[in-house]
Scaffold this motif. Structure first.
Motif, PDB file in Angstrom:
ATOM      1  N   ALA A  71      14.898  57.831  35.406  1.00  0.00           N
ATOM      2  CA  ALA A  71      15.626  58.455  34.303  1.00  0.00           C
ATOM      3  C   ALA A  71      17.018  57.861  34.174  1.00  0.00           C
ATOM      4  CB  ALA A  71      15.727  59.959  34.517  1.00  0.00           C
ATOM      5  N   MET A  72      17.522  57.819  32.949  1.00  0.00           N
ATOM      6  CA  MET A  72      18.904  57.433  32.694  1.00  0.00           C
ATOM      7  C   MET A  72      19.688  58.680  32.320  1.00  0.00           C
ATOM      8  SD  MET A  72      20.588  54.774  29.926  1.00  0.00           S
ATOM      9  CE  MET A  72      20.480  55.912  28.533  1.00  0.00           C
ATOM     10  N   PHE A  87      23.849  55.846  34.097  1.00  0.00           N
ATOM     11  CA  PHE A  87      23.379  55.599  35.457  1.00  0.00           C
ATOM     12  C   PHE A  87      21.863  55.709  35.475  1.00  0.00           C
ATOM     13  CE2 PHE A  87      27.708  57.170  36.112  1.00  0.00           C
ATOM     14  CZ  PHE A  87      28.210  56.194  36.961  1.00  0.00           C
ATOM     15  N   TYR A  88      21.273  55.110  36.493  1.00  0.00           N
ATOM     16  CA  TYR A  88      19.821  55.080  36.648  1.00  0.00           C
ATOM     17  C   TYR A  88      19.439  55.812  37.921  1.00  0.00           C
ATOM     18  CZ  TYR A  88      15.274  52.894  37.827  1.00  0.00           C
ATOM     19  OH  TYR A  88      13.969  52.660  38.188  1.00  0.00           O
ATOM     20  N   ASP A  89      18.535  56.781  37.787  1.00  0.00           N
ATOM     21  CA  ASP A  89      17.992  57.485  38.953  1.00  0.00           C
ATOM     22  C   ASP A  89      16.529  57.075  39.096  1.00  0.00           C
ATOM     23  OD1 ASP A  89      17.015  59.163  40.902  1.00  0.00           O
ATOM     24  OD2 ASP A  89      17.955  60.974  40.100  1.00  0.00           O
ATOM     25  N   ARG A  95      10.868  57.798  32.078  1.00  0.00           N
ATOM     26  CA  ARG A  95      10.861  56.358  31.856  1.00  0.00           C
ATOM     27  C   ARG A  95      12.214  55.952  31.287  1.00  0.00           C
ATOM     28  NH1 ARG A  95       8.676  54.312  26.181  1.00  0.00           N
ATOM     29  NH2 ARG A  95       9.419  56.032  24.893  1.00  0.00           N
ATOM     30  N   VAL A  96      12.607  54.751  31.613  1.00  0.00           N
ATOM     31  CA  VAL A  96      13.894  54.212  31.186  1.00  0.00           C
ATOM     32  C   VAL A  96      13.644  52.970  30.343  1.00  0.00           C
ATOM     33  CG1 VAL A  96      16.069  53.196  31.960  1.00  0.00           C
ATOM     34  CG2 VAL A  96      15.072  55.107  33.225  1.00  0.00           C
ATOM     35  N   LEU A  97      14.213  52.942  29.147  1.00  0.00           N
ATOM     36  CA  LEU A  97      14.147  51.748  28.313  1.00  0.00           C
ATOM     37  C   LEU A  97      15.245  50.802  28.768  1.00  0.00           C
ATOM     38  CD1 LEU A  97      13.650  53.258  24.731  1.00  0.00           C
ATOM     39  CD2 LEU A  97      12.017  53.043  26.613  1.00  0.00           C
ATOM     40  N   ALA A  98      14.895  49.548  28.962  1.00  0.00           N
ATOM     41  CA  ALA A  98      15.864  48.602  29.515  1.00  0.00           C
ATOM     42  C   ALA A  98      15.609  47.204  28.967  1.00  0.00           C
ATOM     43  CB  ALA A  98      15.782  48.607  31.040  1.00  0.00           C
ATOM     44  N   ARG A  99      16.493  46.301  29.332  1.00  0.00           N
ATOM     45  CA  ARG A  99      16.371  44.911  28.914  1.00  0.00           C
ATOM     46  C   ARG A  99      16.631  44.030  30.123  1.00  0.00           C
ATOM     47  NH1 ARG A  99      19.265  42.407  23.479  1.00  0.00           N
ATOM     48  NH2 ARG A  99      17.766  40.732  23.135  1.00  0.00           N
ATOM     49  N   THR A 159      19.005  45.739  39.510  1.00  0.00           N
ATOM     50  CA  THR A 159      20.010  46.461  38.747  1.00  0.00           C
ATOM     51  C   THR A 159      20.961  47.133  39.729  1.00  0.00           C
ATOM     52  OG1 THR A 159      20.333  47.929  36.862  1.00  0.00           O
ATOM     53  CG2 THR A 159      18.730  48.648  38.530  1.00  0.00           C
ATOM     54  N   PHE A 160      21.897  47.905  39.204  1.00  0.00           N
ATOM     55  CA  PHE A 160      22.823  48.646  40.066  1.00  0.00           C
ATOM     56  C   PHE A 160      23.065  50.008  39.459  1.00  0.00           C
ATOM     57  CE2 PHE A 160      24.814  44.944  37.998  1.00  0.00           C
ATOM     58  CZ  PHE A 160      25.386  45.554  36.901  1.00  0.00           C
ATOM     59  N   THR A 161      23.378  50.969  40.311  1.00  0.00           N
ATOM     60  CA  THR A 161      23.579  52.343  39.879  1.00  0.00           C
ATOM     61  C   THR A 161      24.464  53.043  40.898  1.00  0.00           C
ATOM     62  OG1 THR A 161      22.442  54.350  39.119  1.00  0.00           O
ATOM     63  CG2 THR A 161      21.469  53.202  41.017  1.00  0.00           C
TER      64      THR A 161
END
Length: 224
Positions: A71-72, A87-89, A95-99, A159-161
């Motif tokens: 989740a974002m 942030f990303y958990d 679901r997280v949409l990303a690039r 990635t980073f969070t």
């Protein structure tokens, strides 16, 4: 034409020292214009900070739309954007949409260093631990936790969070310029239409109840 987003293969890579990696952005760096400030240096529109850029200033070879498990959410006040930041958990449901941007390992390390308010270069950030363990905290602050979400086309997706979980901190509404970069970056990835992107961002904790899907759709329509 809308194309299907790619799925990350959830296995750790065998190569612990890859030349290329997928920087998997879920926040404002989904936007190539915004990412350019981290790579080439400069201050993006709407931001209050100028970035030194990477040692290698070549833009990504490829950028793909991807989806991640997790989740974002928006939390902690950004002095750059004057609002909550994303942030990303990876442990949350959803679901997280990303690039995913194909960059060198050194570029990813330099981008991560700038997000951590460190200078790029020098000894750099060693990626061996995160590629071996899948997750490693380099500090207690936001964006100081590296995550390897798996592989894409045989290369690690990184990635980073933050080190905390989504429900461990108060959520905070993001600023309009920040939302504009994030949503426009996802839209330009070519896998989701305006309705899908606006609905997704508007439902993320921190934005939910403050930015409606209709508001964001209208914003993206004006930008287009």
């Amino acid at each position: 034409m809308v194309t299907a987003p790619r799925r990350i293969e959830p296995v750790l890579p065998r190569d612990r020292r890859p030349g290329l990696v997928w920087y998997t952005s879920y926040g404002s760096n989904t936007h190539l214009g915004r990412l350019a400030a981290y790579i080439r240096g400069g201050r993006p529109v709407g931001a209050r900070r100028r970035y030194p850029g990477c040692r290698d200033r070549t833009m990504p070879v490829r950028s793909l739309a991807v989806e991640l498990n997790g989740a974002m959410y928006f939390a902690t006040r950004s002095p750059v954007w004057q609002g909550g930041r994303s942030f990303y958990d990876p442990g949350a449901d959803g679901r997280v949409l990303a690039r995913a941007h194909l960059v060198t390992a050194g570029q990813f390390a330099d981008i991560a260093a700038q997000e951590m308010y460190r200078e790029p270069g020098g000894d750099g950030i060693d990626l061996t631990d995160v590629l071996t363990r899948g997750r490693v905290a380099l500090g207690a602050g936001r964006y100081e936790t590296l995550v390897c979400t798996g592989q894409l086309d045989g290369l690690p997706a990184l990635t980073f969070t933050a080190p905390w979980r989504m429900d461990d901190v108060p959520w905070l509404t993001p600023s309009l310029p920040y939302v504009r970069f994030l949503a426009a970056g996802l839209l330009s990835a070519g896998a989701w239409d305006v309705t899908a992107v606006a609905g997704y961002v508007a439902a993320c904790p921190g934005a939910a109840g403050h930015w409606s899907a209709g508001d964001l759709a209208a914003l993206l329509g004006r930008d287009g």
